[in-house]
Scaffold this active site. Structure first.
Site, mmCIF file in Angstrom:
data_model
loop_
_atom_site.group_PDB
_atom_site.id
_atom_site.type_symbol
_atom_site.label_atom_id
_atom_site.label_comp_id
_atom_site.label_asym_id
_atom_site.label_seq_id
_atom_site.Cartn_x
_atom_site.Cartn_y
_atom_site.Cartn_z
ATOM 1 N N CYS A 173 7.586 -0.514 -61.160
ATOM 2 C CA CYS A 173 6.352 -0.127 -61.834
ATOM 3 C C CYS A 173 5.176 -0.077 -60.870
ATOM 4 O O CYS A 173 4.603 -1.117 -60.535
ATOM 5 C CB CYS A 173 6.071 -1.089 -62.983
ATOM 6 S SG CYS A 173 4.539 -0.723 -63.852
ATOM 7 N N CYS A 233 1.893 -1.316 -62.358
ATOM 8 C CA CYS A 233 1.776 -2.778 -62.421
ATOM 9 C C CYS A 233 1.545 -3.372 -61.032
ATOM 10 O O CYS A 233 0.728 -4.280 -60.862
ATOM 11 C CB CYS A 233 3.051 -3.427 -62.958
ATOM 12 S SG CYS A 233 3.846 -2.620 -64.326
ATOM 13 N N ASP A 234 2.297 -2.911 -60.049
ATOM 14 C CA ASP A 234 2.371 -3.616 -58.769
ATOM 15 C C ASP A 234 1.797 -2.865 -57.576
ATOM 16 O O ASP A 234 1.701 -3.434 -56.482
ATOM 17 C CB ASP A 234 3.840 -3.952 -58.463
ATOM 18 C CG ASP A 234 4.435 -4.882 -59.504
ATOM 19 O OD1 ASP A 234 3.672 -5.697 -60.054
ATOM 20 O OD2 ASP A 234 5.641 -4.793 -59.781
#
Ligand code: NAP
Length: 315
Positions: free
Chosen positions: A137, A140-141
């Site tokens: 992701c 997300c990251d």
């Protein structure tokens, strides 16, 4: 054996969608039963810090966020049980859910079973997944890879999207694809080709993620499929983007799914299914946004619809 009791609403899944649906239906005094599958808390529990969930300016640990949602759902009376639904009968009322030996009856059902990222299965991938450099992701990251080199594996729209998103942070993004043309839509492929930070590595398959001994990714070993030559990309992050597998098998049919296996809501709704009183929410029905907050939103909408359905149909 006594007949099972009839639940008002059964929610399947404990990710953002399922737990939000639980909070809403529990607050509406529906006494929901949540069935918990193999990954309690869903995909967010596999990421470290969540920086884009509204309301947490300092970010929040993914696992902690899911704990909070669960606590909130429990506080209003949600019941949790471990059960993996393997088949359903939605042609009867109440609806029937079968989990192994067990049958669960429900007036309304919210399916929030999520999607599992497809993984390559190469050595090192599993060991370094979740906070150690392998992730699925970029949203997300990605921000953790400022001024670092990273690799994205895949050639579809997801890979293109991940690679483009990562250019905001990374110094260089290698897009490793097993063929010499992207499967991604023309517009996305065009953006990828035009971006100076993205280097496409064609005809190459990932062989291993390096860095297991150090507990952090130090490189991605790849193999050129035409020449057989192996090399190592010196990256600190590996983003696997070879598609998702929505967890819809046990429900389709009778629930309709699209050509990728995602639930296909009806009547222009995002959550209403082809079966009355049965709703879907989160990544099992959304291959476009796939965010914690959008899943939570769908869970909320599904809960409100279930509540209305019950009000209209409970005698
Ligand atoms: P996808 O279209 O199925 O693409 C998966 C990619 O991963 C393909 O390029 C495939 O290679 C590659 N791949 C599969 N297994 C692999 C393996 N074991 N090792 C190496 N590479 C592997 O999946 P997706 O990109 O997640 O897209 C899914 C659907 O959602 C598509 O319909 C897509 O259009 C849609 N989507 C749309 C958007 C958007 O519109 N912005 C964004 C994301 C997703 P091959 O090409 O050789 O098969």
């Amino acid at each position: 054996m006594s007949n099972p009791s009839i639940e008002n609403v059964v929610i399947i899944g404990t990710g953002c969608a399922g737990l939000t649906a639980a909070i809403y239906t529990a607050r509406a005094n529906l006494n929901p039963l949540v069935l918990e599958g193999p990954l309690p808390g869903g995909q967010l529990t596999t990421t470290s810090e969540v920086e884009n969930f509204p309301g947490f300016p300092e970010g929040v640990d993914g696992f902690q966020l899911m704990q909070n949602l669960r606590e909130q759902a429990t506080k209003f009376g949600t019941r949790f049980e471990q059960a993996l639904v393997d088949s359903v009968n939605f042609s009867v009322l109440p609806r029937k859910l079968v989990a192994g030996e067990r049958t669960i009856l429900a007036k309304a059902v919210i399916v929030a079973t999520g999607a599992s990222p497809r993984m390559t299965g190469i050595p090192g991938e599993k060991d370094l997944y979740g906070g150690k450099g392998v992730t699925t992701c970029a949203t997300c990251d990605g921000a953790f890879y400022k001024k670092m080199d990273v690799a994205v594996i895949g050639g579809g729209d997801s890979a293109a999207e991940e690679a483009l998103f990562l250019t905001r942070f990374a110094s260089k993004v290698y897009l490793v694809h097993r063929r010499d043309t992207l499967r991604a839509s023309k517009i996305m492929a065009g953006r990828v080709a035009a971006h100076e930070k993205i280097q496409c590595v064609w005809d190459s398959v990932p062989v291993a993620v390096e860095g297991v001994a150090q507990g952090a990714v130090s490189g991605l070993k790849i193999k050129q499929v035409k020449t057989g030559a192996e090399s190592v990309l010196p990256v600190k992050g590996v983003f696997v983007a070879i598609g998702h597998v929505p967890n819809t098998k046990a429900f389709a049919p009778p629930l309709e799914v699209d050509e990728n296996g995602y639930f296909k809501p009806v009547n222009g709704s995002q959550i209403q299914t082809n079966v009355a009183g049965v709703y879907v929410a989160g990544d099992c029905a959304d291959h476009v946004y796939r965010q914690a907050v959008t899943a939570a939103g769908m869970g909320c909408a599904a809960a409100i619809e279930a509540e209305r359905w019950l009000a209209e149909h409970s005698g």
